[in-house]
Design a protein around this motif. Structure first.
Motif, PDB file in Angstrom:
ATOM      1  N   TYR A 196     -49.495 -27.601  34.979  1.00 53.83           N
ATOM      2  CA  TYR A 196     -48.188 -27.778  34.336  1.00 53.83           C
ATOM      3  C   TYR A 196     -47.921 -29.261  34.101  1.00 53.83           C
ATOM      4  O   TYR A 196     -47.556 -29.685  33.004  1.00 53.83           O
ATOM      5  CB  TYR A 196     -47.126 -27.170  35.248  1.00 53.83           C
ATOM      6  N   SER A 247     -41.430 -35.415  44.513  1.00 53.31           N
ATOM      7  CA  SER A 247     -40.074 -34.872  44.495  1.00 53.31           C
ATOM      8  C   SER A 247     -39.473 -34.877  45.886  1.00 53.31           C
ATOM      9  O   SER A 247     -40.185 -34.841  46.890  1.00 53.31           O
ATOM     10  CB  SER A 247     -40.031 -33.485  43.855  1.00 53.31           C
ATOM     11  N   MET A 282     -35.663 -37.868  37.736  1.00 47.48           N
ATOM     12  CA  MET A 282     -34.631 -36.912  37.308  1.00 47.48           C
ATOM     13  C   MET A 282     -33.961 -36.306  38.531  1.00 47.48           C
ATOM     14  O   MET A 282     -34.579 -36.185  39.583  1.00 47.48           O
ATOM     15  CB  MET A 282     -35.268 -35.753  36.534  1.00 47.48           C
ATOM     16  N   ARG A 342     -50.957 -32.840  51.749  1.00 46.42           N
ATOM     17  CA  ARG A 342     -51.234 -31.468  51.300  1.00 46.42           C
ATOM     18  C   ARG A 342     -51.672 -31.425  49.831  1.00 46.42           C
ATOM     19  O   ARG A 342     -51.056 -32.015  48.959  1.00 46.42           O
ATOM     20  CB  ARG A 342     -49.977 -30.601  51.456  1.00 46.42           C
ATOM     21  N   TYR A 377     -39.888 -26.447  50.316  1.00 50.92           N
ATOM     22  CA  TYR A 377     -39.145 -27.680  50.048  1.00 50.92           C
ATOM     23  C   TYR A 377     -37.830 -27.740  50.826  1.00 50.92           C
ATOM     24  O   TYR A 377     -37.214 -28.791  50.919  1.00 50.92           O
ATOM     25  CB  TYR A 377     -38.862 -27.833  48.548  1.00 50.92           C
TER      26      TYR A 377
HETATM   27  C1  BLA Z   1     -43.700 -26.977  42.000  1.00 47.45           C
HETATM   28  N1  BLA Z   1     -42.412 -27.252  39.876  1.00 47.45           N
HETATM   29  C2  BLA Z   1     -42.783 -27.647  41.132  1.00 47.45           C
HETATM   30  C3  BLA Z   1     -42.091 -28.862  41.452  1.00 47.45           C
HETATM   31  C4  BLA Z   1     -41.322 -29.191  40.344  1.00 47.45           C
HETATM   32  C5  BLA Z   1     -41.555 -28.203  39.364  1.00 47.45           C
HETATM   33  C6  BLA Z   1     -40.385 -30.393  40.258  1.00 47.45           C
HETATM   34  C7  BLA Z   1     -42.161 -29.636  42.743  1.00 47.45           C
HETATM   35  C8  BLA Z   1     -43.473 -30.340  42.914  1.00 47.45           C
HETATM   36  C9  BLA Z   1     -43.490 -31.762  42.410  1.00 47.45           C
HETATM   37  O1  BLA Z   1     -42.900 -32.640  43.053  1.00 47.45           O
HETATM   38  O2  BLA Z   1     -44.105 -32.041  41.363  1.00 47.45           O
HETATM   39  C10 BLA Z   1     -40.996 -28.055  38.063  1.00 47.45           C
HETATM   40  N2  BLA Z   1     -41.057 -30.335  37.257  1.00 47.45           N
HETATM   41  C11 BLA Z   1     -40.653 -29.063  37.182  1.00 47.45           C
HETATM   42  C12 BLA Z   1     -39.806 -28.911  36.052  1.00 47.45           C
HETATM   43  C13 BLA Z   1     -39.701 -30.103  35.458  1.00 47.45           C
HETATM   44  C14 BLA Z   1     -40.484 -31.011  36.242  1.00 47.45           C
HETATM   45  C15 BLA Z   1     -39.165 -27.667  35.602  1.00 47.45           C
HETATM   46  O3  BLA Z   1     -40.623 -32.207  36.025  1.00 47.45           O
HETATM   47  C16 BLA Z   1     -38.951 -30.388  34.245  1.00 47.45           C
HETATM   48  C17 BLA Z   1     -38.813 -31.571  33.722  1.00 47.45           C
HETATM   49  N3  BLA Z   1     -44.844 -23.690  37.787  1.00 47.45           N
HETATM   50  C18 BLA Z   1     -44.659 -23.139  36.545  1.00 47.45           C
HETATM   51  C19 BLA Z   1     -45.137 -21.803  36.564  1.00 47.45           C
HETATM   52  C20 BLA Z   1     -45.610 -21.572  37.833  1.00 47.45           C
HETATM   53  C21 BLA Z   1     -45.401 -22.762  38.598  1.00 47.45           C
HETATM   54  C22 BLA Z   1     -45.078 -20.904  35.389  1.00 47.45           C
HETATM   55  O4  BLA Z   1     -44.160 -23.707  35.616  1.00 47.45           O
HETATM   56  C23 BLA Z   1     -46.226 -20.360  38.354  1.00 47.45           C
HETATM   57  C24 BLA Z   1     -46.690 -19.399  37.555  1.00 47.45           C
HETATM   58  C25 BLA Z   1     -45.723 -22.939  39.948  1.00 47.45           C
HETATM   59  N4  BLA Z   1     -44.508 -25.044  40.609  1.00 47.45           N
HETATM   60  C26 BLA Z   1     -45.354 -24.019  40.811  1.00 47.45           C
HETATM   61  C27 BLA Z   1     -45.867 -24.099  42.144  1.00 47.45           C
HETATM   62  C28 BLA Z   1     -45.304 -25.232  42.712  1.00 47.45           C
HETATM   63  C29 BLA Z   1     -44.444 -25.814  41.735  1.00 47.45           C
HETATM   64  C30 BLA Z   1     -46.818 -23.128  42.779  1.00 47.45           C
HETATM   65  C31 BLA Z   1     -45.560 -25.770  44.099  1.00 47.45           C
HETATM   66  C32 BLA Z   1     -46.506 -26.922  44.069  1.00 47.45           C
HETATM   67  C33 BLA Z   1     -46.822 -27.358  45.466  1.00 47.45           C
HETATM   68  O5  BLA Z   1     -45.942 -27.965  46.118  1.00 47.45           O
HETATM   69  O6  BLA Z   1     -47.952 -27.083  45.910  1.00 47.45           O
END
Ligand code: BLA
Length: 515
Positions: free
Chosen positions: A258, A269, A169, A249, A211
């Protein structure tokens, strides 16, 4: 600051995700003191992958882990300023460990004064290496796009073919860091996410900051057990090793939760950076087990992400130009019709369906000599007058709002038809007002039957999921309309000028007839 891995849904934006003290198990990490050339920290799987027992792994030169040839290559690479590209090396076969005798991808960077060496196996034949020719032709296909939509769609296709993820996406941020899936390439049997919206909290601020500095991240297997660093603090500084630029990492447990709720088994990503700001991400999902594209494939995806990022700004400008030109041509047709008609110009104007289309509005109101003329979806007359009163400037300036309730909380209840408005004075006692409904009414997550099915399968215990996120996004944007574009304000001004001229001309004609 909460400790790593100890956050909940309320403070996850403060989790220090750059110092997890652990890596993912598909590789091994060695932190070397550049002064002595010996290890100060290693990941606990050093015996499993490189055959050196953990309790003997500290204070030893790199050659003890990877042999002399590889050590020379790594040290040489570390001296290059452009050490972004991974090295591909052959490890000696004369020691134990799963990587012995194999071809490996090696990443080298410095962090906290340490040389960080990350080694992972290269699964042959998994991904074709990106050749100069294929990179060049991919760039050509990206360059052939003329709009942001075409560009992002092509980028999704290119990253999909390089990395082999089930779903790729392009996720784009708005000015409040909420996101929308604006392009998608997916396995045919998967439900579409295209057009879905997510709240800013799904990718918290510290993750967005990380990022912006590091453009690629991979979770090769969502079900992994993190491998701790040993020791977890740098003995010289008592500080944890900053893994911001590490490819291995370990990722935030909340994010892993999630993704597993979404049925994702591997994810990657790539950042899209425009004018040094995070513009969006290429977000990749796998649903059929672990998935680890080679470092080469990841680097190629990152490269194409950079290329596309540079094209985005130009395409955005040209999209705006196109929209402004289309508005001008609509305006020209409208004004021609008005001039030709013998009706009172204002009646003709309000009856013209292009008046709504021009501004992407749901309703429009025109006031002249105290008389209100409306078309489309509008609230009661007194509410329309109230909104105009809030926005009207006698100077003739265009005033627009995408959140009327902040101007007057009493307007909140009218958001389904009038969440945002754009207003312009058309004379001493007259004005034009366009209205837009709230965004939430416009976007329908459940529109796709597969997503409805998915929502039904999820029990109430699921606290993190796209559906929950979508509901949160709806709350975030409640009462907001889509934002108004600068060219729409220009179109309003142009229309107002024309209508004024026409009114003046007609009144002169009437005076002439009367005389
Ligand atoms: C990281 N959240 C991410 C990333 C994405 C998303 C793309 C980047 C990490 C990766 O490459 O997987 C979100 N991914 C999405 C969304 C879609 C998707 C919206 O595919 C839709 C299709 N995340 C939450 C909540 C929290 C949260 C509620 O939903 C905190 C309370 C945290 N998201 C969170 C954190 C990271 C993250 C902490 C960083 C992960 C890391 O790099 O360690």
């Amino acid at each position: 600051t909460p400790a790593y891995g100890r956050v909940d849904l309320n403070n996850c934006d403060r989790e220090p995700i750059h110092i997890p003290g652990a890596i993912q198990p598909h590789g091994v990490l060695l932190a070397v003191d550049p002064a002595t050339g010996t290890t100060v920290m290693v990941s606990a799987n050093v015996e499993e992958l490189l055959g050196v027992p953990l309790d003997e792994a500290l204070g030893r030169p790199l050659t003890d882990f990877v042999g002399e040839g590889a050590t020379r290559a790594i040290e040489h690479h570390a001296e290059l300023a452009t050490a972004r590209e991974p090295l591909t090396l052959l490890l000696p076969a004369d020691r134990g460990g799963a990587l012995a005798g194999g071809t490996v991808d090696v990443g080298v960077h410095t962090s906290g004064g340490r040389l960080v060496v990350e080694i992972e196996s290269l699964e042959r034949g998994r991904a074709l290496p990106m050749s100069y020719r294929s990179a060049r032709s991919a760039m050509g296909r990206l360059a052939a796009s003329t709009t942001v939509d075409e560009l992002t769609a092509q980028l999704a296709r290119e990253v999909s073919s390089i990395t082999g993820f089930d779903r790729v996406m392009v996720y784009r941020f708005d000015q409040h860091w909420n996101g929308e899936v604006v392009a998608e390439e997916r396995r045919e049997d998967l439900n579409p996410f295209l057009g879905l919206h997510y709240p800013a909290t799904d990718i918290p601020a510290q993750a967005r900051r990380l990022y912006t500095a590091n453009w690629t991240r991979l979770i090769a297997d969502i079900g992994y057990t993190p491998v701790p660093l040993h020791p977890v603090l740098d003995p010289a500084t008592e500080a944890p090793l900053d893994l911001s630029h590490s490819t291995l990492r370990s990722v935030s447990p909340i994010h892993v939760e999630y993704l597993s709720n979404m049925g994702v088994t591997a994810s990657m990503s790539v950042s899209l950076i425009v004018d040094e700001e995070l513009w969006g991400l290429v977000a990749c999902h796998h649903y059929s087990g672990p998935h680890r594209p080679s470092q080469d494939a990841r680097a190629a995806a990152e490269f194409l992400g950079q290329v596309a990022s540079q094209m985005v700004a130009e395409r955005e400008r040209s999209d705006q130009r196109e929209a402004a030109l289309a508005a001008q041509s609509t305006l020209a047709k409208m004004t021609a019709r008005l001039s030709a008609s013998s009706d009172a110009p204002l009646d003709g104007l309000v009856a013209d369906p292009d008046l709504l289309r021009l501004m992407d509005a749901g309703g429009v109101a025109l006031c002249h000599d105290e008389q209100l003329h409306t078309a489309g979806q509008v609230p009661d007359d007194d509410v329309v007058r109230r909104i105009a009163q809030l926005l009207l400037r006698p100077t003739g300036d265009v005033v627009a709002s995408d959140h009327l309730a902040v101007l007057d909380p009493a307007l909140a209840e009218h958001a389904p038809v009038a969440a945002g408005a754009l207003c312009i004075a058309a004379g001493p006692e007259s004005w034009l007002l366009w209205l837009r409904p709230e965004l939430e009414q416009v976007v329908d997550w459940g529109g796709d039957p597969t997503n409805k099915l998915l929502a039904a399968q999820e029990g109430p215990e699921v606290r993190l999921s796209p559906r929950k996120s979508f509901e949160k996004w709806q709350q975030v944007v409640r009462g907001h309309s889509a934002p108004w574009e600068a060219w729409q304000a220009d179109a309003a001004t142009a229309l107002q000028t024309h209508v004024n001229g026409l009114m003046l001309q007609r009144s002169r004609e009437q005076i002439a007839v009367a005389e």
